[in-house]
Scaffold this active site. Structure first.
Site, short mmCIF file in Angstrom:
data_model
loop_
_atom_site.label_atom_id
_atom_site.label_comp_id
_atom_site.label_asym_id
_atom_site.label_seq_id
_atom_site.Cartn_x
_atom_site.Cartn_y
_atom_site.Cartn_z
N ASP A 186 -40.44 -39.56 -16.46
CA ASP A 186 -40.14 -40.65 -15.51
C ASP A 186 -41.21 -41.74 -15.38
O ASP A 186 -41.54 -42.17 -14.27
CB ASP A 186 -39.85 -40.08 -14.11
CG ASP A 186 -38.63 -39.17 -14.06
OD1 ASP A 186 -38.01 -38.94 -15.11
OD2 ASP A 186 -38.31 -38.67 -12.97
N ASP A 194 -35.25 -41.06 -14.84
CA ASP A 194 -34.49 -40.88 -13.60
C ASP A 194 -33.41 -41.97 -13.62
O ASP A 194 -33.71 -43.15 -13.86
CB ASP A 194 -35.47 -41.09 -12.42
CG ASP A 194 -35.12 -40.29 -11.19
OD1 ASP A 194 -34.64 -39.16 -11.32
OD2 ASP A 194 -35.34 -40.81 -10.07
N HIS A 244 -30.02 -42.97 -11.58
CA HIS A 244 -29.09 -42.73 -10.47
C HIS A 244 -28.00 -43.79 -10.38
O HIS A 244 -28.29 -44.98 -10.53
CB HIS A 244 -29.84 -42.74 -9.14
CG HIS A 244 -30.93 -41.71 -9.02
ND1 HIS A 244 -30.72 -40.37 -9.27
CD2 HIS A 244 -32.23 -41.82 -8.65
CE1 HIS A 244 -31.85 -39.72 -9.06
NE2 HIS A 244 -32.78 -40.57 -8.69
N HIS A 296 -26.40 -43.18 -4.57
CA HIS A 296 -26.75 -41.78 -4.85
C HIS A 296 -27.07 -41.06 -3.53
O HIS A 296 -27.62 -41.66 -2.62
CB HIS A 296 -27.96 -41.72 -5.78
CG HIS A 296 -28.23 -40.37 -6.35
ND1 HIS A 296 -29.28 -39.59 -5.92
CD2 HIS A 296 -27.57 -39.66 -7.29
CE1 HIS A 296 -29.26 -38.45 -6.60
NE2 HIS A 296 -28.24 -38.47 -7.43
N HIS A 311 -33.85 -46.22 -5.86
CA HIS A 311 -34.75 -46.34 -7.01
C HIS A 311 -34.02 -45.93 -8.28
O HIS A 311 -33.04 -45.20 -8.23
CB HIS A 311 -35.98 -45.44 -6.81
CG HIS A 311 -35.64 -43.98 -6.79
ND1 HIS A 311 -35.14 -43.35 -5.66
CD2 HIS A 311 -35.67 -43.04 -7.76
CE1 HIS A 311 -34.90 -42.08 -5.95
NE2 HIS A 311 -35.20 -41.87 -7.22
N LYS A 325 -31.45 -38.09 -16.13
CA LYS A 325 -31.16 -37.07 -15.11
C LYS A 325 -30.92 -37.73 -13.76
O LYS A 325 -31.38 -38.84 -13.52
CB LYS A 325 -32.31 -36.06 -15.03
CG LYS A 325 -33.62 -36.70 -14.67
CD LYS A 325 -34.75 -35.71 -14.69
CE LYS A 325 -36.05 -36.33 -14.28
NZ LYS A 325 -36.05 -36.90 -12.91
N CYS A 381 -41.00 -34.61 -9.85
CA CYS A 381 -40.31 -34.37 -11.12
C CYS A 381 -41.16 -33.62 -12.14
O CYS A 381 -40.64 -32.79 -12.89
CB CYS A 381 -39.78 -35.69 -11.67
SG CYS A 381 -38.42 -36.28 -10.63
C1 VGL Z 1 -38.92 -38.60 -8.52
C2 VGL Z 1 -38.42 -38.69 -6.29
C3 VGL Z 1 -37.15 -39.12 -6.56
C4 VGL Z 1 -39.93 -38.32 -9.58
C5 VGL Z 1 -37.63 -39.02 -8.81
O1 VGL Z 1 -39.79 -38.82 -10.72
O2 VGL Z 1 -40.90 -37.59 -9.28
N1 VGL Z 1 -39.30 -38.44 -7.25
N2 VGL Z 1 -36.75 -39.29 -7.83
ZN ZN Z 2 -34.86 -40.12 -8.24
#
Ligand code: VGL
Ligand code: ZN
Length: 207
Positions: A13, A51, A53, A57, A86, A111, A156
């Protein structure tokens, strides 16, 4: 130290929304890019996660009337932190950091694309049962050691590292190639859980 037949760099990510100026900026998040690019040159096999979404979401505070980011709610699969919007599919915030070397990546795994389930881990979604398919991919390619880097250490990256261990992989967390959100003690908790699961913590200089 790196064995090209078994080892894989897993870049979690490293996207604009988790970097400075992003919607869910991880403090000093951009600092991982240079370190990861250096590691990119040392590994033959690199995988990226993204990430990804849909708008509205379930993990977005904006999807719940009267809720604010960082509040925690109960959903079908347990507790869920609510985040600012995000990494919306196709948005500039969801794109990889422009300086991240993505060229040699052999797989980009997206994901969190199901509206009703968040997915911190690259292996299992937050319901802990919906598989992303990554374990099968890695096993089929005979990878056994995973080197985890990226954002955020305590969400993550940690969830991915812990699941990878449980799936039988040997897992290294490259600490200086990660940065944390560190919310309500989440970083210490993540380290405790990673240590208990057998994730080995190393520095990039040792590779
Ligand atoms: C993440 C919060 C929400 C991450 C992703 O990549 O750590 N944290 N979505
Ligand atoms: Zn996320």
């Amino acid at each position: 130290m790196i064995d090209h037949s078994t080892d894989c760099l897993l870049v979690i990510d490293v996207q604009n929304d988790f970097c400075v100026g992003g919607a869910l900026a991880v403090p000093d998040g951009d600092a991982v890019v240079g370190v990861i690019n250096q590691l990119h040159g040392k590994f033959q096999h690199r995988l990226l996660t993204q990430d990804w979404h849909p708008a509205e979401h379930q993990s977005f505070a904006s999807s719940h009337k009267g809720k604010s980011p960082m509040e925690v709610i109960e959903v079908d699969y347990g507790s869920q932190v609510l985040w600012p919007d995000h990494c919306v599919q196709g948005s500039a915030g969801a794109a990889f950091h422009p300086q991240l070397n993505t060229i040699g990546a052999e797989l980009v795994l997206r994901k969190g694309f199901r509206a009703a389930i968040d997915s911190y881990s690259a292996f299992f979604e937050n319901d802990k049962t919906t598989a992303t398919g990554l374990s099968g991919y890695l096993r089929t390619r005979n990878f056994s050691r995973l080197f985890m880097v990226g954002l955020a250490t305590d969400f993550c990256v940690a969830y991915s590292a812990i699941d990878a261990c449980s799936e039988g992989f040997t897992v290294f967390l490259v600490e200086d190639a990660c940065r944390a959100i560190d919310f309500n003690g989440s970083l210490q908790q993540a380290f405790d859980e990673m240590d208990a699961t057998g994730v080995q913590r190393i520095e990039s200089a040792s590779l």
